[in-house]
Design a protein around this motif. Structure first.
Motif, PDB file in Angstrom:
ATOM      1  N   UNK A  88       0.723  -1.279  -0.050  1.00  0.00           N
ATOM      2  CA  UNK A  88       0.142   0.149   0.167  1.00  0.00           C
ATOM      3  C   UNK A  88       1.027   1.341   0.124  1.00  0.00           C
ATOM      4  N   UNK A  89       0.607   2.234  -0.937  1.00  0.00           N
ATOM      5  CA  UNK A  89       1.593   3.007  -1.208  1.00  0.00           C
ATOM      6  C   UNK A  89       0.983   4.237  -0.274  1.00  0.00           C
ATOM      7  N   UNK A  90       1.809   4.947   0.806  1.00  0.00           N
ATOM      8  CA  UNK A  90       1.259   5.948   1.655  1.00  0.00           C
ATOM      9  C   UNK A  90       0.444   7.029   0.915  1.00  0.00           C
ATOM     10  N   UNK A  91      -0.470   7.751   1.593  1.00  0.00           N
ATOM     11  CA  UNK A  91      -1.440   8.475   0.956  1.00  0.00           C
ATOM     12  C   UNK A  91      -0.696   9.931   0.474  1.00  0.00           C
ATOM     13  N   UNK A  92       0.331  10.234   1.245  1.00  0.00           N
ATOM     14  CA  UNK A  92       1.028  11.419   1.179  1.00  0.00           C
ATOM     15  C   UNK A  92       1.796  11.369  -0.428  1.00  0.00           C
ATOM     16  N   UNK A 149       6.930   1.846  -4.890  1.00  0.00           N
ATOM     17  CA  UNK A 149       6.579   2.103  -3.461  1.00  0.00           C
ATOM     18  C   UNK A 149       6.174   3.455  -3.172  1.00  0.00           C
ATOM     19  N   UNK A 150       6.498   4.480  -3.876  1.00  0.00           N
ATOM     20  CA  UNK A 150       5.881   5.907  -3.654  1.00  0.00           C
ATOM     21  C   UNK A 150       6.893   6.986  -4.604  1.00  0.00           C
ATOM     22  N   UNK A 151       7.250   7.917  -4.059  1.00  0.00           N
ATOM     23  CA  UNK A 151       8.092   8.793  -4.861  1.00  0.00           C
ATOM     24  C   UNK A 151       9.329   9.134  -4.253  1.00  0.00           C
ATOM     25  N   UNK A 152      10.406   9.655  -4.948  1.00  0.00           N
ATOM     26  CA  UNK A 152      11.652   9.884  -4.696  1.00  0.00           C
ATOM     27  C   UNK A 152      11.756  10.938  -3.744  1.00  0.00           C
ATOM     28  N   UNK A 153      11.070  11.681  -4.063  1.00  0.00           N
ATOM     29  CA  UNK A 153      11.046  13.172  -3.156  1.00  0.00           C
ATOM     30  C   UNK A 153       9.590  13.725  -3.232  1.00  0.00           C
ATOM     31  N   UNK A 154       9.313  14.407  -2.150  1.00  0.00           N
ATOM     32  CA  UNK A 154       8.121  15.162  -2.153  1.00  0.00           C
ATOM     33  C   UNK A 154       8.066  16.367  -3.100  1.00  0.00           C
ATOM     34  N   UNK A 155       6.975  17.015  -3.642  1.00  0.00           N
ATOM     35  CA  UNK A 155       7.214  18.255  -4.364  1.00  0.00           C
ATOM     36  C   UNK A 155       7.566  19.365  -3.601  1.00  0.00           C
ATOM     37  N   UNK A 156       8.239  20.404  -4.073  1.00  0.00           N
ATOM     38  CA  UNK A 156       8.496  21.639  -3.117  1.00  0.00           C
ATOM     39  C   UNK A 156       7.253  22.424  -3.358  1.00  0.00           C
ATOM     40  N   UNK A 211       7.166   3.130   0.750  1.00  0.00           N
ATOM     41  CA  UNK A 211       7.183   1.857   1.405  1.00  0.00           C
ATOM     42  C   UNK A 211       7.892   0.804   0.354  1.00  0.00           C
ATOM     43  N   UNK A 212       8.573  -0.177   0.913  1.00  0.00           N
ATOM     44  CA  UNK A 212       9.383  -1.060   0.322  1.00  0.00           C
ATOM     45  C   UNK A 212       8.465  -1.922  -0.610  1.00  0.00           C
ATOM     46  N   UNK A 213       8.930  -2.166  -1.716  1.00  0.00           N
ATOM     47  CA  UNK A 213       8.221  -3.084  -2.641  1.00  0.00           C
ATOM     48  C   UNK A 213       9.075  -4.185  -2.776  1.00  0.00           C
ATOM     49  N   UNK A 214       8.483  -5.473  -2.320  1.00  0.00           N
ATOM     50  CA  UNK A 214       9.569  -6.752  -2.426  1.00  0.00           C
ATOM     51  C   UNK A 214       8.703  -7.407  -3.831  1.00  0.00           C
ATOM     52  N   UNK A 215      10.022  -7.684  -4.561  1.00  0.00           N
ATOM     53  CA  UNK A 215       9.632  -8.394  -5.805  1.00  0.00           C
ATOM     54  C   UNK A 215       9.329  -9.932  -5.336  1.00  0.00           C
ATOM     55  N   UNK A 216       8.212 -10.213  -5.967  1.00  0.00           N
ATOM     56  CA  UNK A 216       8.020 -11.626  -5.526  1.00  0.00           C
ATOM     57  C   UNK A 216       7.194 -11.894  -6.841  1.00  0.00           C
TER      58      UNK A 216
END
Ligand code: SF4
Lengths: 173, 505
Positions: B233-237, B301-308, B428-433
């Motif tokens: 689950x990707x965090x809401x932010x 799992x998300x974004x590398x950085x949040x927007x400014x 969040x971590x995405x484990x390859x499976x």
């Protein structure tokens, strides 16, 4: 003019076109005529094209510096190449290059023609220099318009050197 | 301007849930496809092959836009032929050609299949996804004359200033375009083939560069598929931050399309103004995420950085105001509007027959948009990301530009709200499976799809990328033929705003 064929990094973060413009203007005066550019895409992701087109936008305004894009290779002094030199473009690329009059310079735009995205295989040459003599490389994915301008500056230097080496018209091949 | 208005979207749907995968045997598959094609609001979203258990497995993806569901029909093939799906749903033809080119398996019957992306000079060992066909597809070209008068005017692959390589065979008797043939194999980089065997992070780097002008959308679809497999689950932010990147991508693309349109109509003042707006959007991207074209923002799992967000709130309004000013000025320039009206017309019937997506479909009255029809990320989940879908009816270049202008307006509104809702950095971590899943995203050029099959080590067995460009180019010849002259072609091309890179991959 520097001998390094690797011209610039992905460019300074500044928006200041002025200083580059000034130096370009000086180099062009040295060259003594307007410069015509032809572009060829050899498998880009379409973003390098976008940055090249923006050279004409008001923020950069390449034409005021005496650079023009030309629709015909026969009028071109400078070849801007994007993409990893896809083999499927071999014929078109070679035809464009041969149609250009001497002296001419080849500028590789972006990480693609430097082999930075795709390695050489059956589909791509990977590096543009495997198929054409590259005079200047402008790294970056994509290089910003300002980095492109700086690369063009180095390329003008190269072209000037090549003109200096030319003797009579009969020497032209 | 007609607008579909605020459609209430389904809330609380976890991304990746609205996909139904079913298996069909050879006896049932034709009936299943016929039934799916008959569902109101259904469209064929994709059709592709994969080598599984030593044989070819076809996957037919239908998007049931009104039910918010994707249906994936898996069909294990035996032999070198299968009943032609394009007889039931004409939208399948290009994919049938692709499957023939990549796997050597064809629909039965006399129908000629076209060459798509494997170049004519390719040797037998040219990298493909399966075994090569016994005979390559037909090169689509005009016969030398058409009713004794017309000829094929060759244009490309090297075209104008910094345009992508593309061959256009314009069949004409002088001025009117009677037919058009496109060759797009010049840009094929065998990307789906390259992705096989790669770990996800490495693959993502290439996925972004398959079609850089839709980097965010394609990467998001790809990551969504991987996240579904891993059950992440990707965090809401982070979901909100992704949406910020996606809407920024839409804005700069629509500005670029407008600039291209002005160039095609020879309106240099409008072009300069639109390019000024475009440059402002690109600088906004740089200030928000550190890259002018938003590469590297979407990560697994998300974004590398949040927007400014400060930069966003500060730079977005002036950039969009600039775009709005140009658009308004163009709308009151009659000579410009005259060129767009009744140019490059696509009817709703054509749009549905070819299962088109994005602004091209919406301009012809088909109001589908994955952001409302198939909730993902924050879309249809948090209120700040509720989208009003812009729809026009006339299907000409003008309608497409109106849709894009309305979408730019809407993106600005969404961005301001997302900024308030708090988009930020999170992963969040995405484990390859092992597993397989579908991902989707609404790119500036329409729905982008990605299908992923991973092995036990989390490496890619099959990654299918279907950017919006891949679906929409097939309508270009229809639009070009609708009583247009030579100079209309670049206008139509700008209004489609597709990439060759995304088609040829
Ligand atoms: S260098 Fe980067 S931006 Fe330029 S074409 Fe290649 S992948 Fe795209």
């Amino acid at each position: 003019m520097s001998d390094a064929s690797l011209a610039v990094g992905s460019g300074p973060a500044t928006d200041d076109v002025g200083s580059v413009a000034e130096r370009l203007g000086a180099a062009r005066a040295l060259f003594g005529r307007s410069l015509h550019i032809r572009t060829v895409d050899t498998g880009s992701c379409a973003v390098c094209e976008s940055e090249i087109r923006l050279l004409l936008a008001p923020h950069y305004d390449l034409q005021r510096l005496g650079f023009f894009f030309t629709p015909s290779p026969r009028h071109a002094d400078l070849l801007l190449v994007t993409g990893p030199a896809v083999r499927a473009m071999d014929v078109a690329l070679a035809k464009t290059y041969t149609a250009m009059p001497q002296p001419k310079v080849v500028v590789a735009v972006g990480a693609c023609p430097l082999g930075g995205i795709y390695a050489e295989d059956e589909v791509v040459h990977g590096r543009l220099e495997n198929v054409l003599p590259v005079d200047v490389s402008i790294p970056g994915c994509p290089p910003s318009p300002l980095a492109l301008l700086q690369g063009l500056l180095v390329a003008v230097g190269r072209l000037t050197e090549k003109v200096g080496r030319l003797g009579f018209a009969a020497d032209l091949t | 301007m007609s607008e579909a208005g605020a459609r209430t979207s389904r809330r609380g749907t976890t991304p990746g849930q609205a996909v139904r995968v079913m298996r069909a045997g050879p006896a049932a598959v034709v009936d299943v496809v016929r039934a799916l094609a008959g569902v109101p609001g259904a469209r064929l979203a994709d059709l592709f092959g994969a080598i599984e258990d030593g044989g070819l497995l076809l996957r037919i993806v239908y998007a049931l836009d009104r039910d918010g569901e994707y249906v994936v029909v898996e069909w294990p093939l035996k032999g070198r032929e299968y009943p032609p799906l394009s007889d039931i749903d004409p939208a399948a033809f290009v994919e049938e050609c692709e499957i023939y080119e990549q796997f050597g398996v064809r629909p039965s019957g006399p129908r000629l299949l076209n060459r798509l992306v494997v170049p004519p000079h390719a040797a037998h060992d040219f990298p493909r996804l399966g075994t090569p066909p016994p005979r390559e597809g037909r090169e689509p070209h005009a016969p030398h004359y058409v009713s004794g008068e017309a000829f094929e005017f060759p244009f490309g692959p090297v075209r104008g200033v910094a345009l992508e390589s593309l061959y256009m065979g314009l069949v004409t008797s002088g001025e009117e375009v009677i037919d058009i043939f496109l060759l797009q194999w010049h840009k094929h980089r065998a990307i789906e083939r390259r992705l096989q065997g790669l770990p996800l992070e490495k693959a993502l780097f290439i996925v972004e560069r398959a079609e850089g002008l839709s980097a965010v959308a394609n990467a998001w679809a790809f990551c969504q598929a991987a996240e579904t497999i891993a059950g992440t689950t990707v965090p809401e932010a982070a979901q909100a931050a992704r949406a910020v990147a996606l809407e920024l991508e839409r804005l700069y693309n629509h500005a670029a399309a407008l600039a291209a349109l002005c160039q095609a109509t020879g309106l240099s003042v409008g072009q300069a103004q639109a390019e000024a707006a475009l440059e402002q959007f690109l600088r906004l991207n740089l200030a928000c995420f550190g890259h002018r074209y938003l590469f590297g923002v979407i990560t697994l799992g998300g974004v590398s950085r949040g927007p400014d967000l400060q930069a966003l709130l500060h730079l977005l309004p002036p950039a969009h105001d600039e775009l709005h000013r140009v658009t308004a000025a163009l709308w009151s320039t009659n000579s410009f509007m005259d060129r767009l009206e009744a140019c490059g017309v696509l009817s709703l019937e054509q749009v549905e027959r070819l299962a088109l997506v994005g602004p091209v479909a919406r301009a012809s009255g088909r109001g589908s948009d994955t952001r409302t029809d198939h909730p993902y990320g924050p879309y249809g989940v948090i209120r700040a990301a509720d989208v009003n879908v812009a729809v026009e009816e006339r299907g000409d270049v003008l309608a497409r530009m109106k849709v894009m202008a309305a979408e730019a307006e809407e993106s600005r509104r969404l961005l301001m709200r997302l900024a308030e809702a708090g988009a930020g950095e999170a992963v969040t971590e995405v484990r390859g499976q092992a597993g397989a899943a579908l991902g989707w995203c609404e790119s500036p050029r329409g729905e982008s799809l990605a299908w992923l099959s991973l092995d036990d080590a989390g490496r890619i067995e099959r990654a299918r990328l279907r950017p919006g460009s891949f679906r929409n180019w097939r309508a270009f010849d229809d639009a070009a033929r609708s009583r247009n002259v030579f100079t209309d072609i670049p206008i139509i091309e700008a209004s489609f705003w597709l990439t060759v890179a995304g088609f040829a991959r």
